[in-house]
Design an enzyme around this catalytic site. Sequence first.
Site, PDB file in Angstrom:
ATOM      1  N   LYS A 209     -10.347  28.977 -34.930  1.00 19.29           N
ATOM      2  CA  LYS A 209      -9.045  29.233 -34.326  1.00 19.29           C
ATOM      3  C   LYS A 209      -8.470  28.001 -33.638  1.00 19.29           C
ATOM      4  O   LYS A 209      -7.290  27.678 -33.801  1.00 19.29           O
ATOM      5  CB  LYS A 209      -9.153  30.405 -33.343  1.00 19.29           C
ATOM      6  CG  LYS A 209      -9.420  31.744 -34.020  1.00 19.29           C
ATOM      7  CD  LYS A 209      -9.589  32.867 -33.013  1.00 19.29           C
ATOM      8  CE  LYS A 209      -9.789  34.210 -33.710  1.00 19.29           C
ATOM      9  NZ  LYS A 209      -9.965  35.328 -32.759  1.00 19.29           N
TER      10      LYS A 209
ATOM     11  N   ASP B 164     -16.077  31.476 -35.051  1.00 17.89           N
ATOM     12  CA  ASP B 164     -14.753  32.075 -35.128  1.00 17.89           C
ATOM     13  C   ASP B 164     -13.778  31.359 -34.186  1.00 17.89           C
ATOM     14  O   ASP B 164     -12.638  31.071 -34.561  1.00 17.89           O
ATOM     15  CB  ASP B 164     -14.842  33.565 -34.773  1.00 17.89           C
ATOM     16  CG  ASP B 164     -13.529  34.273 -34.988  1.00 17.89           C
ATOM     17  OD1 ASP B 164     -13.034  34.274 -36.117  1.00 17.89           O
ATOM     18  OD2 ASP B 164     -12.990  34.816 -33.998  1.00 17.89           O
TER      19      ASP B 164
END
Length: 814
Positions: free
Chosen positions: A681, A677
């Site tokens: 980003k 994750d």
Amino acid sequence: MKVLKFGGTSVANPENINKVRSILENLDSEKVAVVVSAFGGVTDLLITTAHLASSQDLNYKMSLQEIEERHLNTIRELIPVQAQSQVLSKVKGDLNTLETLLEGSFLIGELTPKLSDKIVSYGELLSSFIITEYFKNVGLDIAFKDSRELIITDNNYGKAVVDFPETNANCQAFFEENTHQIVLLPGFMASSKSGDSTTLGRGGSDFTAAIIAAAQQASILEIWTDVSGMYTANPKLVKQAKCISQISYEEAMELSHFGAKVLYPPTIQPVLGKKIPIAIKNTFEPESLGTLIGENHNGQGKTVRGISHVGNISLLSLEGPGMIGTPGISKRFFETLSLKNISIVLITQASSEHSICVGIADGDAEVATEAVNETFAYEISRNRIKPVNLEKDLTIVALVGDNMKSHQGLSGKMFSTLGKNNVNIRAIAQGASERNISAVIRKDDVRKALNSLHETFFEENIKQLNLFVMGVGNVGSKFLAQIRQQKKYLKEEMKLNVRVIGISNSRTMAFDEDGISLKEWEATLSRGEKADKKQFFDRVKSLNYRNSVFVDNTASAAVSDSYTNYLRNSISVVTCNKIACSSDLGYYKELKHLAKQYNAPFLFETNVGAGLPIIDTLKHLIASGDKVRKIQAVLSGSLNFIFNTFNNSVTFHDVVKEAQEQGYTEPDPTIDLSGIDVMRKILILARESGYPLDIGDIHNDSFLPKESLETKTNDEFFASLKKYEADFQKLYKEAVKSESKLKYVAQFEDGQAQVGLQKIPKGHDFYNLEGSDNIVLFYTERYPDQPLIIKGAGAGADVTASGIFADIVRIGNF
């Protein structure tokens, strides 16, 4: 004297006829001429019956029987039994004559214009007689007069031309001798000088009333119909349309020509010269003011008075080098169409004389194409002129207003509005009077075009956003709640009318073209149809609403793969799903390109930092000419929460479980704890900074044991966390020993990106980062030593939903 006309819907059935009676009973003692149409739908039925008969189709007898029963039943319901005999006898006699005419058409297998006029005129002839007899029986001072005895025309059957001197003389002579308060006349029908029945064209009952009003210098002409006047747009297509209280003759003519069906265009001509006002009134709401048409009713300085349209249009284009400087081309072109009795709705010609383009009815397109190609066959054979180019299934949209000529920028505003909604304009025309600006568009875009233009010119700049929301779980439900809570504020303070038209979860989907009630959306969804991503898109596309926005609240790769479909159809995309922007670089670039090409914003602020304005700030830095040198960030609210909560008195397993239960992690917590994750980003931030990275270019220094990373289910993953509890406690103790805190850090510098767990010492900007907060440090050419810092809550359904909400507002201000 007043003249009142009641249309087909106003006299469609006994109940409506009684409404007409009530209106007449409330008139003052002034003398009145009342013109009525055929019972609603009867004219169409007569035309159908005539064509069946001429085609020698015996089904014409069934249609005739339906016509007969309609009129006889109306008599039986309206007229007292003791008075029915005479009325039934007369009507049956007329019906027998009608049957004879149809039999003749059947036998010869032909329907001439003359015979057609005679057959079709029976609609008004029957309705007017029945209504007159009913009104006599209820005590009205009324007489019947056959319009054919007053209105005289030429022999142009189907759309006869009125002989006004003789007609005016007939009307004046009759009404001078009339002693009754009310005279009732059939509309639409007239007679030729030889005594044959003629008709004045569809909508001709309005024209009949106008002819009588002009002949008698009436004080007013009232057109009673089923709507409360002329509207700023077709209320069936534009729900926000408003009634126009006053309008000029010229504006009314323009609007009626361009599809405002409450008024037959020729109606205005007879009364215009006599300056007789026309009132458009609603039979079913007689107390409504309606619209008054007269002189200089220019709407108190308003520029655009109405938006109208004409459907079923084809564009016929003739072009070629042989047209340049060659006299007579236009004459031959228009003469060819005239000889085929084809009306031209719109004309546009390039100043280079290289092309002529006209708009005509779809029904005339094939005949026109063949005729023009034949006329210019020689030039076409010599390649001097190209064969006719024909485009069908188009619509003309028009802005109308007397004051448009004195205001600059209206054309630009019109075309800009259409362009922003990806409505392609095929041709443009503006008259020298500047009372009308017309654009030809695809007929599939007409609803979107009318609503967009109405929003721009009539709705105080209130912009409507139509949302289609996929994913209504934790984040999605919070988002819908926020929209509901702020709906009034958005409309009053930000001039945004936000509607949710479609919603879907993994099981069901539901749509409401008028907007789903956000108070009852769960119940609406429970009654929905089976969810299907392709059908969801197809429905969004077919609705073709202006300012459509697809909102993706899922974590689905399949949903993110559909973004191109939406953007190609000028449907904006707002997403908290990170997959698309962190997937293959080519796909990311394609999405950004499509957003520009189709003028459809693609916004994903919540991909990094939930509701924090990280991406928006970065975009402003880049747009203003700044350049990113380095990014340092804690980008996982879930990991920050986990390492801020984890200590030697609680197990790592329990902390992760709590993070999942509070909604800080993805449904699959390995996405967060593996660092995937965070990698996504920092990849998105690097790409938005202008660096072409892929996920494989990012180094991930994972703190999880290999066995945990390779688990297949959540149960297996949590079991592995228990197994390696000692390893996690060791990480914690080492951080405490060095007076540091554990933070999962992302860094980008010199085109290189990496993520991993770090020990953050006291005094560092990351050290005191609490709870699930995120922080980003931008080092740029303008911020080389002291970075630009963005800090705040970076996880949780509420803040993520608020980030999506913020993107919706950005689109509203776009």
